[in-house]
Design a protein around this motif. Structure first.
Motif, PDB file in Angstrom:
ATOM      1  N   LEU A  99      -7.763   6.778  -5.863  1.00 47.31           N
ATOM      2  CA  LEU A  99      -7.625   5.333  -5.755  1.00 47.31           C
ATOM      3  C   LEU A  99      -8.540   4.818  -4.654  1.00 47.31           C
ATOM      4  O   LEU A  99      -8.450   5.260  -3.508  1.00 47.31           O
ATOM      5  N   GLY A 130       1.275   4.161  -2.895  1.00 49.72           N
ATOM      6  CA  GLY A 130       1.214   5.607  -2.682  1.00 49.72           C
ATOM      7  C   GLY A 130       2.413   6.313  -3.301  1.00 49.72           C
ATOM      8  O   GLY A 130       2.267   7.350  -3.950  1.00 49.72           O
ATOM      9  N   ILE A 131       3.594   5.740  -3.108  1.00 46.93           N
ATOM     10  CA  ILE A 131       4.811   6.363  -3.660  1.00 46.93           C
ATOM     11  C   ILE A 131       4.753   6.369  -5.182  1.00 46.93           C
ATOM     12  O   ILE A 131       4.988   7.388  -5.832  1.00 46.93           O
ATOM     13  N   ALA A 185       0.852  -1.195   0.000  1.00 50.84           N
ATOM     14  CA  ALA A 185       0.000   0.000   0.000  1.00 50.84           C
ATOM     15  C   ALA A 185       0.886   1.243   0.000  1.00 50.84           C
ATOM     16  O   ALA A 185       0.636   2.203  -0.733  1.00 50.84           O
ATOM     17  N   VAL A 186       1.934   1.220   0.823  1.00 44.96           N
ATOM     18  CA  VAL A 186       2.870   2.346   0.862  1.00 44.96           C
ATOM     19  C   VAL A 186       3.533   2.516  -0.510  1.00 44.96           C
ATOM     20  O   VAL A 186       3.626   3.628  -1.044  1.00 44.96           O
ATOM     21  N   HIS A 246      -3.708  13.771  -4.863  1.00 41.56           N
ATOM     22  CA  HIS A 246      -3.691  12.336  -4.580  1.00 41.56           C
ATOM     23  C   HIS A 246      -4.626  12.014  -3.435  1.00 41.56           C
ATOM     24  O   HIS A 246      -4.412  12.448  -2.307  1.00 41.56           O
ATOM     25  N   GLU A 278      -3.347  -6.250   1.189  1.00 43.17           N
ATOM     26  CA  GLU A 278      -2.559  -5.258   0.456  1.00 43.17           C
ATOM     27  C   GLU A 278      -1.845  -5.910  -0.719  1.00 43.17           C
ATOM     28  O   GLU A 278      -1.737  -5.327  -1.799  1.00 43.17           O
ATOM     29  N   GLU A 295      -8.365  -1.158  -0.878  1.00 44.38           N
ATOM     30  CA  GLU A 295      -9.046  -2.371  -0.441  1.00 44.38           C
ATOM     31  C   GLU A 295      -9.530  -2.268   0.998  1.00 44.38           C
ATOM     32  O   GLU A 295     -10.312  -3.099   1.451  1.00 44.38           O
ATOM     33  N   SER A 296      -9.069  -1.259   1.719  1.00 43.81           N
ATOM     34  CA  SER A 296      -9.497  -1.072   3.109  1.00 43.81           C
ATOM     35  C   SER A 296      -9.044   0.309   3.545  1.00 43.81           C
ATOM     36  O   SER A 296      -8.217   0.942   2.888  1.00 43.81           O
ATOM     37  N   ASN A 324      -2.157   3.961   4.419  1.00 40.06           N
ATOM     38  CA  ASN A 324      -0.761   3.641   4.110  1.00 40.06           C
ATOM     39  C   ASN A 324      -0.356   4.105   2.712  1.00 40.06           C
ATOM     40  O   ASN A 324       0.813   4.372   2.455  1.00 40.06           O
ATOM     41  N   MET A 325      -1.322   4.186   1.811  1.00 43.10           N
ATOM     42  CA  MET A 325      -1.042   4.796   0.510  1.00 43.10           C
ATOM     43  C   MET A 325      -0.749   6.283   0.707  1.00 43.10           C
ATOM     44  O   MET A 325       0.150   6.847   0.076  1.00 43.10           O
ATOM     45  N   ALA A 376      -5.298   0.148   4.131  1.00 39.63           N
ATOM     46  CA  ALA A 376      -4.480   0.322   2.933  1.00 39.63           C
ATOM     47  C   ALA A 376      -4.488   1.785   2.502  1.00 39.63           C
ATOM     48  O   ALA A 376      -3.448   2.336   2.135  1.00 39.63           O
ATOM     49  N   ALA A 408       2.299   8.755  -6.529  1.00 35.80           N
ATOM     50  CA  ALA A 408       2.738  10.140  -6.335  1.00 35.80           C
ATOM     51  C   ALA A 408       3.833  10.496  -7.325  1.00 35.80           C
ATOM     52  O   ALA A 408       3.847  11.596  -7.874  1.00 35.80           O
ATOM     53  N   PHE A 439      -6.734   8.839  -1.522  1.00 38.39           N
ATOM     54  CA  PHE A 439      -6.871   7.396  -1.336  1.00 38.39           C
ATOM     55  C   PHE A 439      -8.010   7.159  -0.343  1.00 38.39           C
ATOM     56  O   PHE A 439      -7.960   7.676   0.773  1.00 38.39           O
ATOM     57  N   ALA A 468       2.612   8.215  -0.367  1.00 42.45           N
ATOM     58  CA  ALA A 468       2.576   9.400  -1.226  1.00 42.45           C
ATOM     59  C   ALA A 468       3.184  10.600  -0.502  1.00 42.45           C
ATOM     60  O   ALA A 468       3.935  11.384  -1.087  1.00 42.45           O
ATOM     61  N   HIS A 491      -4.407  -6.938  -3.514  1.00 42.60           N
ATOM     62  CA  HIS A 491      -5.015  -5.797  -4.219  1.00 42.60           C
ATOM     63  C   HIS A 491      -4.004  -4.962  -4.991  1.00 42.60           C
ATOM     64  O   HIS A 491      -4.338  -4.436  -6.050  1.00 42.60           O
ATOM     65  N   THR A 546      -4.641  11.552  -8.855  1.00 39.13           N
ATOM     66  CA  THR A 546      -4.913  10.145  -8.554  1.00 39.13           C
ATOM     67  C   THR A 546      -6.103  10.032  -7.623  1.00 39.13           C
ATOM     68  O   THR A 546      -6.119  10.638  -6.549  1.00 39.13           O
TER      69      THR A 546
END
Lengths: 186, 252, 349
Positions: free
Chosen positions: C50, B78-79, B74-75, C22, B104, C53-54, C60-61, C57, B82, C24, C65, B107, C48
């Protein structure tokens, strides 16, 4: 003007939230303070729906209308739910083609408008809500100076704002419906 | 004097904390070597996970982010979203990727995130001292399966490459081991390919590396390699599970 | 001209205009319009959207970012914020800025979906584990939601700390006229600490919250608390309404401040000397405003849509020098102005 605290209530899909939005937008165009608060949750998917609309010259405190001075009821459960909360002297608009009950309170100004039947008859199916908006304008703005919050032109601008571009073909039907409601001498 | 062998630039000088005989060091080297060979260290962001490799942020010389347990992909998502021009990889163990981070993982894979996932499967929780992992083998004795993993109560191991290769978002999935020179070479190529795929915009690429944990398996390093070959390889067959040459993305 | 917007949608548009491209998220009532709006708008600004899934998540995205150096956000409602709390703790521990929006609903557990303010403690005291604070903003109008989104991002970047906007179902769902800031006016903030590739020009950046040496961890926490002290000095915000001569001051934030304001207006019409203090930042709590008011008023009444989670902060702010009472509804019930008025009248007797 006096503070206008309105509730629009009916079944999901009848357009009560839209009707409230048109009224709110008309207030906005007239530089009034306004708020619009919908009920939300499962009732949006087929049950009863309602929205609170406040229009005032002063900043709006609580946007949740608990004692309305205007009630627009488009089904029986909504009428039953809200009729006893209306302020004495308040205005009540009822879609009488869907609600055959008469209001017992005698301290209210009650208008029975067969909005759904008129809409059906005039080929404006689904626009009973806007017929009631027309009637609301007639009763609140045109007839009663105290509550008057918008002009006929403003109302028309508000309709233009509220009908989304992808449904532009609906604009004239909405106008016709408002016209019918405003002219309806019941 | 000609230099014939040296530490990859993409590894720092920090001494590794891994136990003797642990294969994390080999895999770190292979990852760093891939970054060197592709010339991408300067635009790479690695994501460390929770487990023995938690401090890999000190070892990889590229920019690093340490993720919460299980959330590395998930991290990484994000990176990558971005800064799509960055090369983004995760480095995760079996507990992180296939237990707490299963959602995670699945998905990120099914979205076809254009990232590279390095997955260390050593069939045990190393950092916490040798508990059952999602990939522990049936009958395997661990601290929390003292009588051997009983599939009636603890269920069966998760085969990650097989599972993920059913997903349309996965461009590349290969299982390798680092048991000997031949296999290390195969692993090296697989890891480089998983990064190259990202540069080519192909989508999600994962390399599962069968690894040893002599300390928690209670074996010598040599015995550990033997145990891995005899027990893990039959359950987790090596090979390419998925390789979509044109990638899974319609927009590169 | 002003436009009529739902709170949830206004938050989203304001975030985009604050330079956040961005988002999420994960669906949950009553914040879903925010995510839906982002889904529609983000592609138009090459941003973005997005759907994770939870909630776990999604946060953490945001962490990833933000670590990469850009403005990122997520939104949810109470149960979803519980799930995000882990990630928020990690972000605080990694000194990462971001915006988290909580459109509160009733709890605990799955609770209900009607407006509530029962996540005050979670937001201001104990979201996740560890010694940390986040900035918490409490708007009470749709316009203020718009304005605070921008400030929340700016201060988050300035102090390298997560920001939260603590709204509720009423504010999220209601429409009011808003004026939006100009699009594209915000310049991206340069973040030299970000993990976005060192280009072989600097040492590698590490975004991390793990420190196994206690004295190192302690020193980092202490440094963070020095920053918190600066924030407490400089960033407290509150609105005072008719407090100058007030004998009783109502303290309320967000939606319940609107209700309280109506009650105060009614009582003023009757000549009663009542006023309102509305905290706009819940952390840092506007201690200074309350302390000053305590010197000239006789008592305070805290009004919340919870069981009184803000009461202790008010009592501490006034050093328990004047009586502080509480009136509230919970579980998604919204107090009416008449309820609050009656409560004040009882106290004034």
């Amino acid at each position: 003007m006096k503070n206008l605290n309105m509730i629009f209530a009916g079944f999901g899909g009848q357009g009560v939230l839209f009707a409230g939005k048109v009224a709110a937008y008309a207030g906005l165009i007239e530089n009034k303070e306004i708020s619009w608060l919908p009920s939300y949750g499962p009732e949006m998917r087929g049950g009863t729906a309602n929205c609170s609309v406040c229009i005032s010259d002063e900043p709006i405190g609580s946007p949740l209308v608990t004692t309305p001075n205007v009630l627009v009821a488009m089904n029986l459960p909504s009428l039953d739910k809200f009729i006893n909360t209306v302020e004495p002297g308040g205005t009540v608009l009822i879609d009488s083609s869907l609600i055959d009950k008469k209001v017992e309170r005698i301290d209210l100004s009650v208008h029975y408008v067969p909005a759904s039947a008129i809409a059906e008859e005039k080929g404006l199916k689904g626009l009973a809500n806007m017929i009631l908006v027309g009637k609301l304008f007639h009763e609140v703005c045109a007839a009663n100076g105290d509550f008057g919050f918008c002009t006929r032109e403003t109302l028309d601008q508000a309709i233009q704002k509220c009908v989304p571009a992808r449904k532009a073909e609906m604009l004239d039907f909405n106008r016709q419906a408002v016209e019918l409601g405003a002219a309806c001498g019941i | 004097m000609a230099i014939v062998f040296q530490k990859p630039h993409a590894l720092t000088d920090a001494p590794l904390h891994y136990c003797p005989g642990c294969t994390h060091g080999i895999v770190h080297r292979l990852v760093a070597q891939a970054l060197d060979e592709l010339g991408v260290e300067g635009r790479t962001v690695g994501v460390a996970s929770v487990g023995c490799s938690v401090m890999s942020y000190d070892y990889f010389a590229c920019d690093m982010v340490e993720a919460p347990h299980g959330r590395a992909q998930a991290v990484a998502t994000g990176i990558k979203r971005a800064k799509p021009q960055n090369v983004v990889f995760t480095y995760q163990g079996d507990g992180d990727l296939a237990a707490i981070g299963t959602a995670e993982t699945v998905h990120a894979a099914t979205r076809g995130e254009n990232i590279t996932v390095i997955f260390i499967n050593n069939a045990i929780y190393g950092m916490t001292g040798g508990q059952m992992a999602p990939t522990s083998l049936p009958g395997q004795i661990t601290q929390t399966t003292p009588y051997g993993r009983d599939t009636n109560t603890a269920g069966y191991p998760v085969r990650v490459c097989e599972l993920l290769s059913t997903l349309d978002g996965v461009a590349f999935a290969q299982r390798v081991s680092v048991s000997d020179v031949k296999n290390v070479n195969i692993a090296r190529k697989a890891i480089k390919k998983a990064f190259q795929n990202q540069l080519d915009g192909k989508g999600y690429s994962i390399v599962e590396v069968l690894s040893t944990c002599p300390t928690n398996w209670g074996l010598s390093p040599v015995e550990a390699v033997q145990w891995m070959n005899e027990n893990m390889v039959p359950y987790y067959p090596l090979g390419v599970y998925k390789d979509i040459a044109e990638g899974v993305k319609t927009v590169k | 001209m002003k436009v009529l917007m739902k709170g949830n949608e206004a938050l989203a548009e304001a975030a985009i205009r604050a330079g956040c491209h961005h988002f999420f998220g994960y669906p949950i009532t009553p914040q879903t319009e925010l995510a839906a709006y982002m889904a529609k708008r983000m592609p138009k600004v090459n941003g973005t959207y997005l759907q994770a899934e939870s909630e776990i998540a999604a946060i953490n995205m945001v962490l990833g970012a933000s670590a990469a150096g850009i403005r990122a956000m997520t939104s949810s409602s109470s149960p979803g914020i519980s799930l995000k709390s882990e990630g928020i703790s990690y972000m605080a521990g990694s000194d990462l800025p971001a915006l988290i929006i909580n459109v509160q609903r009733g709890g605990p557990g799955l609770g209900g979906i009607q407006p509530s303010q029962s996540d005050y403690w979670q937001a201001t005291k104990a979201g996740g584990h560890g010694d940390y604070q986040i900035l918490v903003f409490a708007p009470s109008t749709v316009q203020e939601m718009v304005d605070l989104v921008s400030d929340a991002f700016d201060l988050a970047d300035q102090y390298r700390i997560p920001s939260m906007i603590l709204a509720d179902g009423m504010l999220g769902q209601m429409m009011e006229p808003v004026e939006l800031p100009e699009e594209g006016a915000k310049q991206p903030v340069e973040k030299t600490w970000a993990a976005c590739g060192h280009e072989n020009k600097r040492e590698h950046n590490i975004i991390n919250s793990l420190y196994l040496t206690p004295d190192k961890l302690e020193s980092l926490v202490l440094e963070r608390y020095e920053r918190y002290e600066i924030i407490k000095k400089k960033e407290q915000r509150a609105e005072e309404y008719l407090t100058d001569d007030a004998e009783l001051i109502v303290v309320a934030y967000g939606a319940s401040a609107r209700v309280a304001r109506s009650a105060v207006n009614k009582l003023r019409e009757q000549g009663q000397k009542v006023g309102l203090i509305r905290p706009i930042t819940l952390w840092p709590f506007p201690v200074d405003t309350l302390k000053k008011a305590a010197a000239h008023t006789k008592q305070m009444l805290v009004v919340e849509m919870s069981m009184g989670q803000m009461v202790d902060d008010v009592k501490l702010s006034v050093d328990c020098k004047i009586p502080v009472s509480f009136y509230g509804r919970t579980g998604g019930m919204i107090p009416t102005p008449a309820d609050v008025q009656a409560e004040i009248e009882k106290l004034l007797k």
